[in-house]
Motif scaffolding. Structure first.
Motif, short mmCIF file in Angstrom:
data_model
loop_
_atom_site.label_atom_id
_atom_site.label_comp_id
_atom_site.label_asym_id
_atom_site.label_seq_id
_atom_site.Cartn_x
_atom_site.Cartn_y
_atom_site.Cartn_z
N VAL A 75 -24.44 -13.81 11.06
CA VAL A 75 -25.61 -14.55 10.59
C VAL A 75 -26.50 -13.65 9.73
N LEU A 76 -26.75 -12.44 10.20
CA LEU A 76 -27.59 -11.50 9.44
C LEU A 76 -26.93 -11.12 8.12
N LEU A 77 -25.62 -10.93 8.13
CA LEU A 77 -24.90 -10.62 6.90
C LEU A 77 -24.98 -11.79 5.93
N GLY A 78 -24.83 -12.99 6.41
CA GLY A 78 -24.93 -14.17 5.56
C GLY A 78 -26.32 -14.32 4.94
N LEU A 79 -27.36 -14.10 5.74
CA LEU A 79 -28.72 -14.17 5.21
C LEU A 79 -28.96 -13.09 4.16
N GLY A 80 -28.45 -11.90 4.41
CA GLY A 80 -28.57 -10.83 3.42
C GLY A 80 -27.86 -11.18 2.12
N GLY A 81 -26.69 -11.80 2.22
CA GLY A 81 -25.95 -12.20 1.02
C GLY A 81 -26.69 -13.26 0.23
N VAL A 82 -27.26 -14.24 0.91
CA VAL A 82 -28.00 -15.29 0.22
C VAL A 82 -29.22 -14.69 -0.47
N LEU A 83 -29.92 -13.81 0.21
CA LEU A 83 -31.09 -13.17 -0.40
C LEU A 83 -30.69 -12.31 -1.60
N MET A 84 -29.60 -11.59 -1.48
CA MET A 84 -29.17 -10.74 -2.58
C MET A 84 -28.80 -11.57 -3.79
N PHE A 85 -28.05 -12.64 -3.60
CA PHE A 85 -27.64 -13.47 -4.72
C PHE A 85 -28.80 -14.28 -5.29
N ALA A 86 -29.85 -14.49 -4.53
CA ALA A 86 -31.05 -15.16 -5.06
C ALA A 86 -31.95 -14.17 -5.79
N PHE A 87 -31.94 -12.92 -5.37
CA PHE A 87 -32.83 -11.91 -5.93
C PHE A 87 -32.39 -11.47 -7.32
N ILE A 88 -31.09 -11.38 -7.56
CA ILE A 88 -30.58 -10.90 -8.85
C ILE A 88 -31.02 -11.79 -10.01
N PRO A 89 -30.83 -13.10 -9.97
CA PRO A 89 -31.30 -13.92 -11.10
C PRO A 89 -32.82 -13.86 -11.28
N GLY A 90 -33.54 -13.74 -10.19
CA GLY A 90 -35.00 -13.64 -10.28
C GLY A 90 -35.43 -12.40 -11.03
N VAL A 91 -34.77 -11.30 -10.75
CA VAL A 91 -35.09 -10.04 -11.45
C VAL A 91 -34.69 -10.14 -12.91
N MET A 92 -33.53 -10.72 -13.18
CA MET A 92 -33.07 -10.80 -14.56
C MET A 92 -33.94 -11.72 -15.41
N THR A 93 -34.44 -12.80 -14.84
CA THR A 93 -35.28 -13.70 -15.63
C THR A 93 -36.69 -13.17 -15.81
N SER A 94 -37.14 -12.33 -14.88
CA SER A 94 -38.48 -11.78 -15.04
C SER A 94 -38.44 -10.63 -16.03
#
Length: 94
Positions: A75-94
């Motif tokens: 569960v923790l690994l899955g949450l980390g993966g979702v956060l990581m894949f959500a964080f990358i586009p956010g950084v790239m668009t900013s």
């Protein structure tokens, strides 16, 4: 090749390369812990494959963890993966 240089420059400018390195360490550590806490995952390679399925939310069903501690780790690994894949586009668009 030019595109990779642009991406690397963007990662360095935003500090994202440290985040990705930290996530890689998190991923390897959690895969190792899943391997040693669950008898269904027989090798470290199997744990890496299972972890990749979890963080990308593919979930092929090759492996199913059975122990409570391994389930918590997944569960923790899955949450980390979702956060990581959500964080990358956010950084790239900013």
């Amino acid at each position: 090749m030019k595109e990779l240089q642009v991406i690397w420059a963007m990662l360095k400018r935003t500090g994202m390369q440290r985040f990705l390195a930290g996530f890689a360490l998190f991923y390897i550590l959690f895969c190792f812990l899943i391997q040693i806490t669950d008898p269904a995952v027989e090798s470290f390679g199997d744990a890496l494959w299972f972890g990749l399925n979890v963080i990308t939310t593919i979930g092929l069903g090759d492996y199913t963890v059975t122990t409570p501690l391994a389930r918590i780790l997944v569960v923790l690994l899955g949450l980390g993966g979702v956060l990581m894949f959500a964080f990358i586009p956010g950084v790239m668009t900013s």
